[in-house]
Design a protein around this motif. Structure first.
Motif, PDB file in Angstrom:
ATOM      1  N   LYS A 191      13.791  -6.252  12.698  1.00 20.75           N
ATOM      2  CA  LYS A 191      12.681  -7.057  12.164  1.00 20.75           C
ATOM      3  C   LYS A 191      12.745  -7.125  10.639  1.00 20.75           C
ATOM      4  O   LYS A 191      12.436  -8.158  10.039  1.00 20.75           O
ATOM      5  N   ILE A 192      13.137  -6.018  10.003  1.00 17.92           N
ATOM      6  CA  ILE A 192      13.261  -6.000   8.544  1.00 17.92           C
ATOM      7  C   ILE A 192      14.309  -7.003   8.096  1.00 17.92           C
ATOM      8  O   ILE A 192      14.103  -7.769   7.147  1.00 17.92           O
ATOM      9  N   ILE A 193      15.450  -7.017   8.787  1.00 17.38           N
ATOM     10  CA  ILE A 193      16.496  -7.992   8.464  1.00 17.38           C
ATOM     11  C   ILE A 193      15.991  -9.402   8.736  1.00 17.38           C
ATOM     12  O   ILE A 193      16.189 -10.325   7.926  1.00 17.38           O
ATOM     13  N   ASP A 194      15.329  -9.599   9.877  1.00 15.88           N
ATOM     14  CA  ASP A 194      14.808 -10.910  10.259  1.00 15.88           C
ATOM     15  C   ASP A 194      13.802 -11.429   9.233  1.00 15.88           C
ATOM     16  O   ASP A 194      13.736 -12.635   8.967  1.00 15.88           O
ATOM     17  N   ASN A 195      13.036 -10.509   8.639  1.00 15.77           N
ATOM     18  CA  ASN A 195      12.034 -10.901   7.643  1.00 15.77           C
ATOM     19  C   ASN A 195      12.650 -11.245   6.292  1.00 15.77           C
ATOM     20  O   ASN A 195      11.958 -11.790   5.414  1.00 15.77           O
ATOM     21  N   GLY A 196      13.914 -10.901   6.106  1.00 18.80           N
ATOM     22  CA  GLY A 196      14.582 -11.220   4.851  1.00 18.80           C
ATOM     23  C   GLY A 196      14.412 -10.186   3.757  1.00 18.80           C
ATOM     24  O   GLY A 196      14.738 -10.454   2.595  1.00 18.80           O
ATOM     25  N   ASP A 197      13.923  -8.981   4.083  1.00 21.02           N
ATOM     26  CA  ASP A 197      13.747  -7.958   3.054  1.00 21.02           C
ATOM     27  C   ASP A 197      15.080  -7.406   2.570  1.00 21.02           C
ATOM     28  O   ASP A 197      15.228  -7.069   1.391  1.00 21.02           O
ATOM     29  N   ILE A 198      16.038  -7.288   3.472  1.00 19.66           N
ATOM     30  CA  ILE A 198      17.369  -6.785   3.144  1.00 19.66           C
ATOM     31  C   ILE A 198      18.338  -7.390   4.154  1.00 19.66           C
ATOM     32  O   ILE A 198      17.944  -7.705   5.279  1.00 19.66           O
ATOM     33  N   ASP A 199      19.586  -7.606   3.737  1.00 18.41           N
ATOM     34  CA  ASP A 199      20.548  -8.114   4.714  1.00 18.41           C
ATOM     35  C   ASP A 199      21.231  -6.954   5.428  1.00 18.41           C
ATOM     36  O   ASP A 199      21.141  -5.797   5.018  1.00 18.41           O
ATOM     37  N   HIS A 200      21.896  -7.282   6.498  1.00 21.11           N
ATOM     38  CA  HIS A 200      22.513  -6.262   7.347  1.00 21.11           C
ATOM     39  C   HIS A 200      23.477  -5.378   6.570  1.00 21.11           C
ATOM     40  O   HIS A 200      23.490  -4.154   6.719  1.00 21.11           O
ATOM     41  N   PHE A 204       8.807   1.607   7.077  1.00 20.13           N
ATOM     42  CA  PHE A 204       9.035   0.490   6.166  1.00 20.13           C
ATOM     43  C   PHE A 204       8.114  -0.673   6.534  1.00 20.13           C
ATOM     44  O   PHE A 204       7.435  -1.247   5.674  1.00 20.13           O
ATOM     45  N   LEU A 205       8.093  -1.025   7.815  1.00 20.45           N
ATOM     46  CA  LEU A 205       7.244  -2.144   8.237  1.00 20.45           C
ATOM     47  C   LEU A 205       5.775  -1.872   7.945  1.00 20.45           C
ATOM     48  O   LEU A 205       5.017  -2.785   7.606  1.00 20.45           O
ATOM     49  N   ALA A 206       5.358  -0.615   8.058  1.00 26.50           N
ATOM     50  CA  ALA A 206       3.951  -0.269   7.880  1.00 26.50           C
ATOM     51  C   ALA A 206       3.554  -0.116   6.421  1.00 26.50           C
ATOM     52  O   ALA A 206       2.415  -0.454   6.047  1.00 26.50           O
ATOM     53  N   TYR A 207       4.465   0.382   5.563  1.00 23.63           N
ATOM     54  CA  TYR A 207       4.041   0.804   4.226  1.00 23.63           C
ATOM     55  C   TYR A 207       4.809   0.190   3.062  1.00 23.63           C
ATOM     56  O   TYR A 207       4.351   0.289   1.920  1.00 23.63           O
ATOM     57  N   VAL A 231       6.192  -2.152   0.173  1.00 24.53           N
ATOM     58  CA  VAL A 231       5.433  -3.088  -0.666  1.00 24.53           C
ATOM     59  C   VAL A 231       6.393  -3.906  -1.528  1.00 24.53           C
ATOM     60  O   VAL A 231       7.365  -3.368  -2.085  1.00 24.53           O
ATOM     61  N   ASP A 232       6.124  -5.203  -1.639  1.00 25.19           N
ATOM     62  CA  ASP A 232       6.842  -6.066  -2.587  1.00 25.19           C
ATOM     63  C   ASP A 232       6.075  -6.046  -3.905  1.00 25.19           C
ATOM     64  O   ASP A 232       5.247  -6.893  -4.177  1.00 25.19           O
ATOM     65  N   ALA A 233       6.351  -5.047  -4.728  1.00 25.21           N
ATOM     66  CA  ALA A 233       5.596  -4.877  -5.972  1.00 25.21           C
ATOM     67  C   ALA A 233       6.122  -5.735  -7.103  1.00 25.21           C
ATOM     68  O   ALA A 233       5.374  -6.034  -8.049  1.00 25.21           O
ATOM     69  N   ASP A 234       7.382  -6.141  -7.043  1.00 32.24           N
ATOM     70  CA  ASP A 234       7.925  -6.951  -8.138  1.00 32.24           C
ATOM     71  C   ASP A 234       7.774  -8.448  -7.895  1.00 32.24           C
ATOM     72  O   ASP A 234       8.156  -9.266  -8.736  1.00 32.24           O
ATOM     73  N   GLY A 235       7.221  -8.819  -6.733  1.00 30.74           N
ATOM     74  CA  GLY A 235       6.893 -10.216  -6.475  1.00 30.74           C
ATOM     75  C   GLY A 235       8.064 -11.130  -6.211  1.00 30.74           C
ATOM     76  O   GLY A 235       7.921 -12.355  -6.325  1.00 30.74           O
ATOM     77  N   ASP A 236       9.208 -10.576  -5.785  1.00 32.92           N
ATOM     78  CA  ASP A 236      10.364 -11.439  -5.537  1.00 32.92           C
ATOM     79  C   ASP A 236      10.452 -11.897  -4.089  1.00 32.92           C
ATOM     80  O   ASP A 236      11.435 -12.522  -3.679  1.00 32.92           O
ATOM     81  N   GLY A 237       9.432 -11.554  -3.290  1.00 32.55           N
ATOM     82  CA  GLY A 237       9.412 -11.988  -1.898  1.00 32.55           C
ATOM     83  C   GLY A 237      10.106 -11.051  -0.946  1.00 32.55           C
ATOM     84  O   GLY A 237      10.153 -11.324   0.261  1.00 32.55           O
ATOM     85  N   ARG A 238      10.654  -9.948  -1.455  1.00 32.97           N
ATOM     86  CA  ARG A 238      11.336  -8.975  -0.603  1.00 32.97           C
ATOM     87  C   ARG A 238      10.810  -7.580  -0.903  1.00 32.97           C
ATOM     88  O   ARG A 238      10.479  -7.264  -2.036  1.00 32.97           O
ATOM     89  N   ARG A 239      10.767  -6.749   0.137  1.00 30.75           N
ATOM     90  CA  ARG A 239      10.428  -5.335  -0.050  1.00 30.75           C
ATOM     91  C   ARG A 239      11.743  -4.570  -0.122  1.00 30.75           C
ATOM     92  O   ARG A 239      12.374  -4.326   0.895  1.00 30.75           O
ATOM     93  N   ASP A 240      12.131  -4.217  -1.330  1.00 28.11           N
ATOM     94  CA  ASP A 240      13.469  -3.691  -1.570  1.00 28.11           C
ATOM     95  C   ASP A 240      13.385  -2.239  -2.040  1.00 28.11           C
ATOM     96  O   ASP A 240      13.221  -1.982  -3.240  1.00 28.11           O
ATOM     97  N   ILE A 241      13.506  -1.289  -1.100  1.00 31.24           N
ATOM     98  CA  ILE A 241      13.450   0.128  -1.467  1.00 31.24           C
ATOM     99  C   ILE A 241      14.845   0.676  -1.777  1.00 31.24           C
ATOM    100  O   ILE A 241      15.004   1.882  -1.967  1.00 31.24           O
ATOM    101  N   TRP A 242      15.821  -0.192  -1.861  1.00 25.33           N
ATOM    102  CA  TRP A 242      17.174   0.196  -2.229  1.00 25.33           C
ATOM    103  C   TRP A 242      17.438  -0.058  -3.719  1.00 25.33           C
ATOM    104  O   TRP A 242      18.023   0.792  -4.373  1.00 25.33           O
ATOM    105  N   GLY A 243      17.003  -1.203  -4.238  1.00 22.71           N
ATOM    106  CA  GLY A 243      17.371  -1.576  -5.598  1.00 22.71           C
ATOM    107  C   GLY A 243      16.248  -1.854  -6.563  1.00 22.71           C
ATOM    108  O   GLY A 243      16.490  -1.934  -7.767  1.00 22.71           O
ATOM    109  N   SER A 244      15.006  -2.017  -6.088  1.00 18.91           N
ATOM    110  CA  SER A 244      13.883  -2.341  -6.962  1.00 18.91           C
ATOM    111  C   SER A 244      12.999  -1.117  -7.158  1.00 18.91           C
ATOM    112  O   SER A 244      12.329  -0.665  -6.227  1.00 18.91           O
ATOM    113  N   MET A 245      12.955  -0.582  -8.386  1.00 16.53           N
ATOM    114  CA  MET A 245      12.141   0.599  -8.622  1.00 16.53           C
ATOM    115  C   MET A 245      10.649   0.293  -8.501  1.00 16.53           C
ATOM    116  O   MET A 245       9.857   1.168  -8.145  1.00 16.53           O
ATOM    117  N   ALA A 246      10.254  -0.938  -8.758  1.00 20.29           N
ATOM    118  CA  ALA A 246       8.853  -1.306  -8.546  1.00 20.29           C
ATOM    119  C   ALA A 246       8.490  -1.175  -7.071  1.00 20.29           C
ATOM    120  O   ALA A 246       7.433  -0.645  -6.713  1.00 20.29           O
TER     121      ALA A 246
END
Length: 415
Positions: free
Chosen positions: A180-189, A210-213, A215-230
């Motif tokens: 679902k995370i991949i399907d939502n576009g938050d991160i690619d496979h 991840f699905l529950a908590y 956050v897209d804090a930097d406003g780029d449309g993705r929840r990126d816990i790999w590369g976005s410190m925000a």
């Protein structure tokens, strides 16, 4: 959280600053598959499991493009099964764990990292009420500030665990969440990577968390816990906030117990305000008045001979991130050091030998045989075993701290 993961300790220092997110490492290269004529039976069984799982994923609403990209080349990882089935015989004493978790190097690096991500972590603290030092401490504990958060493809790891069967329902649910995370576009496979157990990103979220908590804090449309410190800092703070974090309260405080204290009251089920504990003679270790702590309990992580802590709702929130007392203490103490506070002041009883898993199992069996019910002898310390120990200790005139020791086991071995 992150499930009961081993602490990743490394001396690699993450380059860059908050304005330049750390580069996402690439996954380990997939192993070369054998030719069709030599495919192992296990591989064929795995392929059949994937075929059946694909139908379940389709019913869960996962898009066909995501299924093709994620599952067509999915690999069975034997090493994941080995790690999942491993049950270490030797357990680590809490002081040994903390010696490795809250090192001078980790404290020094954490202070630097706190400065580097100050803007992001302050924004998360303002939004969720979780102190910056706590968020950075979790970041340090989970991935050594982003330098080591794993390189195992999450889809492969979870598919392997699902096929293995020991935790099929859990792993299949996490695999659906990952898709679902991949399907939502938050991160690619290709960039969804993490630990062998399926936890992902710089603060090691399981896909369902991840699905529950997240956050897209930097406003780029993705929840990126790999590369976005925000996103990393906000997601971690949101997890704790949703887990019961109480703004303005500490995680806990080291305390001095009064003479004659009933160690049987040092239990997570015995909770009251710090003001009530103070009326019983409990004092802060540094001599200062106890800080306000609602619904707090006395914690003796090394028994009556070791340090004592008064811990409240925020300690329990950290436990929801990782249900390990040693881990929660590590986070709290690392955060305390990052804020300029002290480490543990009372000495640890380092002369006490930690029981092995089989010795703990023997202890449980001996307690049960003597009528001090301690649950199924499984070699794991839980509430039932601690209560069984306490009951035996009271019967023998010992301090009823519920802490397993070699001396206690030797007593139980006697006819």
């Amino acid at each position: 959280m992150n499930g009961f993961l081993l602490l990743a300790l490394t001396s690699v220092v993450l380059a860059g600053c908050a304005a330049t997110p750390p580069a996402v490492p690439t996954p380990d290269p997939a192993p070369t598959l054998p030719s069709a004529g030599t495919v192992a039976p296990q591989t064929r069984q795995f392929d059949r499991w994937i075929t059946d799982f694909r139908a379940r994923a389709q019913q869960a609403g996962i898009g066909e493009a995501t299924l093709r990209r994620a599952l067509d080349g999915v690999q069975y990882l034997p090493r994941v099964v080995e790690l999942d089935r491993a049950q270490p015989e030797f357990t680590r004493a809490v002081w040994d764990y903390l010696d490795r978790a809250v090192t001078p190097d980790r404290v020094a690096l954490g202070k630097d990292k706190l400065l580097q991500v100050r803007r992001e972590v302050d924004a998360a603290a303002t939004r969720y009420g979780v102190p910056p030092e706590i968020v950075v401490a979790i970041w340090g504990m989970e991935s050594n500030y982003g330098s080591n958060f794993g390189s195992t493809p999450t889809i492969d790891a979870l598919a392997t665990l699902g096929f293995d069967g020991r935790r099929e329902a859990w792993a299949s649910g996490q695999l659906i969440a990952a898709l679902k995370i991949i399907d939502n576009g938050d991160i690619d496979h290709d960039h969804m990577i993490g630990s062998w157990a399926g936890a992902m990103g710089q603060t090691q979220f399981l896909p369902s968390n991840f699905l529950a908590y997240a956050v897209d804090a930097d406003g780029d449309g993705r929840r990126d816990i790999w590369g976005s410190m925000a996103d990393v800092t906000a997601s971690t703070a949101n997890f704790l906030a949703q887990s019961g974090w109480q703004s303005g309260q500490p995680w806990g405080v080291e305390v001095q117990l009064p003479a004659g204290f009933d160690f049987g009251r040092a239990d997570a089920s015995v909770r009251q305000s710090s003001a009530q504990w103070a009326t019983e003679g409990v004092r802060s270790k540094d001599g200062q008045p106890l800080r306000e702590l609602s619904d707090s309990a006395i914690l003796l992580p090394a028994g009556a001979r070791g340090p004592a802590f008064l811990v409240g709702p925020n300690f329990r929130a950290i436990l929801r991130y990782n249900n390990s007392t040693s881990y929660a203490l590590g986070v709290g103490l690392l955060a305390q050091r990052l804020a300029g506070g002290p480490g543990v002041q009372a000495p640890w009883p380092r002369d006490l030998a930690t029981l092995t898993r089989s010795q703990t199992q023997e202890l449980q069996s001996a307690l049960n045989a003597r009528g001090f019910a301690s649950g199924e002898p499984d070699g794991m310390m839980g509430p039932a075993t601690r209560e069984g120990i306490r009951r035996y200790q009271r019967s023998a005139g010992l301090a009823a701290d519920g802490y397993p020791t070699m001396d206690l086991l030797e007593r139980l071995r006697r006819p």
